[in-house]
Motif scaffolding. Structure first.
Motif, PDB file in Angstrom:
ATOM      1  N   PHE A 135       0.820  -1.236   0.043  1.00 53.52           N
ATOM      2  CA  PHE A 135      -0.019  -0.096  -0.133  1.00 53.52           C
ATOM      3  C   PHE A 135       0.924   1.070   0.020  1.00 53.52           C
ATOM      4  O   PHE A 135       0.619   2.063  -0.744  1.00 53.52           O
ATOM      5  N   ARG A 136       1.763   1.096   0.969  1.00 56.27           N
ATOM      6  CA  ARG A 136       2.826   2.403   0.892  1.00 56.27           C
ATOM      7  C   ARG A 136       3.470   2.839  -0.326  1.00 56.27           C
ATOM      8  O   ARG A 136       3.901   3.728  -0.579  1.00 56.27           O
ATOM      9  N   LEU A 137       3.838   1.421  -1.007  1.00 54.17           N
ATOM     10  CA  LEU A 137       4.662   1.548  -2.465  1.00 54.17           C
ATOM     11  C   LEU A 137       3.918   2.436  -3.398  1.00 54.17           C
ATOM     12  O   LEU A 137       4.489   3.356  -4.119  1.00 54.17           O
ATOM     13  N   TYR A 138       2.632   2.104  -3.291  1.00 54.70           N
ATOM     14  CA  TYR A 138       1.836   2.623  -4.362  1.00 54.70           C
ATOM     15  C   TYR A 138       1.108   3.962  -4.098  1.00 54.70           C
ATOM     16  O   TYR A 138       0.667   4.752  -4.754  1.00 54.70           O
ATOM     17  N   ASP A 139       1.188   4.318  -2.676  1.00 53.38           N
ATOM     18  CA  ASP A 139       0.904   5.834  -2.189  1.00 53.38           C
ATOM     19  C   ASP A 139       1.903   6.799  -2.453  1.00 53.38           C
ATOM     20  O   ASP A 139       2.480   7.125  -1.328  1.00 53.38           O
ATOM     21  N   LEU A 142      -7.122   7.598  -7.698  1.00 52.97           N
ATOM     22  CA  LEU A 142      -7.394   7.087  -9.022  1.00 52.97           C
ATOM     23  C   LEU A 142      -5.954   6.906  -9.845  1.00 52.97           C
ATOM     24  O   LEU A 142      -5.848   5.819 -10.436  1.00 52.97           O
ATOM     25  N   MET A 143      -5.362   7.972  -9.883  1.00 50.26           N
ATOM     26  CA  MET A 143      -4.088   7.748 -10.577  1.00 50.26           C
ATOM     27  C   MET A 143      -3.075   6.721  -9.990  1.00 50.26           C
ATOM     28  O   MET A 143      -2.361   6.335 -10.764  1.00 50.26           O
ATOM     29  N   GLU A 144      -3.117   6.781  -8.803  1.00 50.73           N
ATOM     30  CA  GLU A 144      -2.160   5.799  -8.078  1.00 50.73           C
ATOM     31  C   GLU A 144      -2.534   4.325  -8.386  1.00 50.73           C
ATOM     32  O   GLU A 144      -1.738   3.478  -8.582  1.00 50.73           O
ATOM     33  N   LEU A 145      -3.810   4.258  -8.290  1.00 46.88           N
ATOM     34  CA  LEU A 145      -4.282   2.976  -8.662  1.00 46.88           C
ATOM     35  C   LEU A 145      -4.201   2.503 -10.186  1.00 46.88           C
ATOM     36  O   LEU A 145      -3.685   1.326 -10.551  1.00 46.88           O
ATOM     37  N   ASP A 167     -16.530   5.162   2.543  1.00 52.63           N
ATOM     38  CA  ASP A 167     -16.663   6.464   2.799  1.00 52.63           C
ATOM     39  C   ASP A 167     -16.910   7.549   1.627  1.00 52.63           C
ATOM     40  O   ASP A 167     -17.040   8.600   1.841  1.00 52.63           O
ATOM     41  N   PHE A 168     -17.083   6.797   0.406  1.00 54.27           N
ATOM     42  CA  PHE A 168     -17.337   7.518  -0.676  1.00 54.27           C
ATOM     43  C   PHE A 168     -16.490   8.797  -0.886  1.00 54.27           C
ATOM     44  O   PHE A 168     -16.949   9.781  -1.538  1.00 54.27           O
ATOM     45  N   ASP A 169     -15.272   8.680  -0.712  1.00 58.49           N
ATOM     46  CA  ASP A 169     -14.256   9.869  -0.965  1.00 58.49           C
ATOM     47  C   ASP A 169     -13.590   9.541  -2.194  1.00 58.49           C
ATOM     48  O   ASP A 169     -12.708  10.358  -2.881  1.00 58.49           O
ATOM     49  N   GLY A 170     -13.781   8.497  -3.031  1.00 61.49           N
ATOM     50  CA  GLY A 170     -13.034   8.291  -4.525  1.00 61.49           C
ATOM     51  C   GLY A 170     -11.574   7.716  -4.411  1.00 61.49           C
ATOM     52  O   GLY A 170     -11.137   7.869  -5.406  1.00 61.49           O
ATOM     53  N   LYS A 171     -11.320   7.326  -3.189  1.00 63.98           N
ATOM     54  CA  LYS A 171      -9.829   6.775  -3.016  1.00 63.98           C
ATOM     55  C   LYS A 171      -9.845   5.656  -2.085  1.00 63.98           C
ATOM     56  O   LYS A 171     -10.835   5.322  -1.176  1.00 63.98           O
ATOM     57  N   LEU A 172      -8.727   4.843  -2.129  1.00 65.89           N
ATOM     58  CA  LEU A 172      -8.670   3.843  -0.979  1.00 65.89           C
ATOM     59  C   LEU A 172      -8.127   4.054   0.159  1.00 65.89           C
ATOM     60  O   LEU A 172      -6.643   4.373   0.161  1.00 65.89           O
TER      61      LEU A 172
END
Length: 237
Positions: A97-101, A110-113, A139-144
Motif C-alpha cells: 500500500f505504501r509503495l503505491y501511495d 485514481l491515478m495511483e491505482l 466512505d465515498f471519497d473516491g480513493k482507497l
C-alpha cells in the motif's frame, strides 16, 4: 333514634359516593396524562426517525450528485478486524500500500491505482478504475484507505468478487511472500489466503518471533560496533 341512625347511614353513604367519584376522576385524569405522554413520546420517536431518514436520504442524494463529504473512518486495528490474515501478511500488504501511495497521504487515489494496475500488468480503463474504487469505497471519497485496501483481499478470500472484477485481478496479481509463515511454502498470497492464522496462541507466537528478531538484530549491531571499536583502537595504537 331510628331516624337519627338512618340519617347517619345516609350521610355516610353520600360521603362514600363522593369519595368514589373523586377517585374515579383522579384515575381518569391519570389515564389521560399517560395517554398524552404516550402520544408525545410516539411523536418524538416519529420525529426522530423522520429526521434520521431525512439525513440518510440527503446523504444518498449528495453521494449520487458527487457532493458528499468523506466520512473519516474510525481508527481501526487491522490485526483484530481482519483476523483471517496473519500479522506478516498484513505487514506485507501495508508495504505494498505504501509503495503505491506515492502522495504519502495515506490513500491510493485514481491515478495511483492506475499506475499500480499498469505495473501489475493489468491496465484498466478510467471507468474500470472508478468501478474498482467504488466496489470497496465505504466512505465515498473516491480513493482507497488502507482499510479499504485490505477489504479487497478480504472480499477476494471470501469469494465476494466477480470473475471479471478488476479487484480480483489485483488480488491475484499481488504477490506477497508468506513463505515465512510456513503456509505450504506458498509465495503467492492469493493461494495462501485460506491458511491464515486464527488462534490467539499463534498470534502471540508471531509477536514473540518479531521481538526475538529485533533482539537478534540489536545483538548483531552491538557486535559490529564492538568489532569496529577494536579495529579502530588497533589503528590508533
Amino acid at each position: 333514634m331510628a331516624s337519627e341512625e338512618l340519617a347517619q347511614k345516609l350521610q355516610r353513604r353520600l360521603q362514600l359516593e363522593e369519595s368514589g367519584a373523586a377517585a374515579e376522576g383522579e384515575a381518569e385524569a391519570v389515564k389521560g396524562a399517560v395517554a398524552v405522554g404516550e402520544v408525545e413520546e410516539r411523536s418524538c420517536l416519529t420525529a426522530s426517525a423522520g429526521a434520521e431518514l431525512s439525513a440518510k436520504l440527503c446523504r444518498r442524494q449528495d453521494i449520487n450528485e458527487g457532493a458528499a463529504q468523506p466520512r473519516r473512518a474510525a481508527v481501526f486495528n487491522p490485526y483484530t478486524e481482519f483476523k483471517e490474515f496473519s500479522r506478516r501478511q498484513i505487514k506485507d500488504m501495508e508495504r505494498m500500500f505504501r509503495l503505491y501511495d506515492s502522495g504519502r497521504d495515506g490513500y491510493i487515489d485514481l491515478m495511483e491505482l492506475k499506475l499500480m494496475m499498469e505495473k501489475l500488468g493489468a491496465p484498466q480503463t478510467h471507468l474500470g478504475l472508478k468501478n474498482m474504487i467504488k466496489e470497496v469505497d465505504e466512505d465515498f471519497d473516491g480513493k482507497l484507505s488502507f482499510r479499504e485496501f485490505l477489504l479487497i483481499f478480504h472480499k477476494a478470500a471470501a469469494g465476494e468478487l466477480e470473475e471479471d472484477s478488476g479487484l480480483l485481478t489485483l488480488a491475484k496479481l499481488s504477490e506477497i511472500d508468506v513463505s515465512i509463515e510456513g503456509v505450504k511454502g506458498a509465495k503467492n498470497f492469493f493461494e495462501a489466503k485460506a491458511q491464515a492464522l486464527s488462534s490467539a496462541s499463534k498470534f502471540e507466537a508471531e509477536i514473540k518471533a518479531e521481538q526475538d528478531e529485533r533482539k537478534r538484530e540489536e545483538e548483531e549491531r552491538k557486535h559490529r560496533r564492538a568489532a569496529f571499536r577494536e579495529l579502530k583502537s588497533a589503528f590508533t595504537q
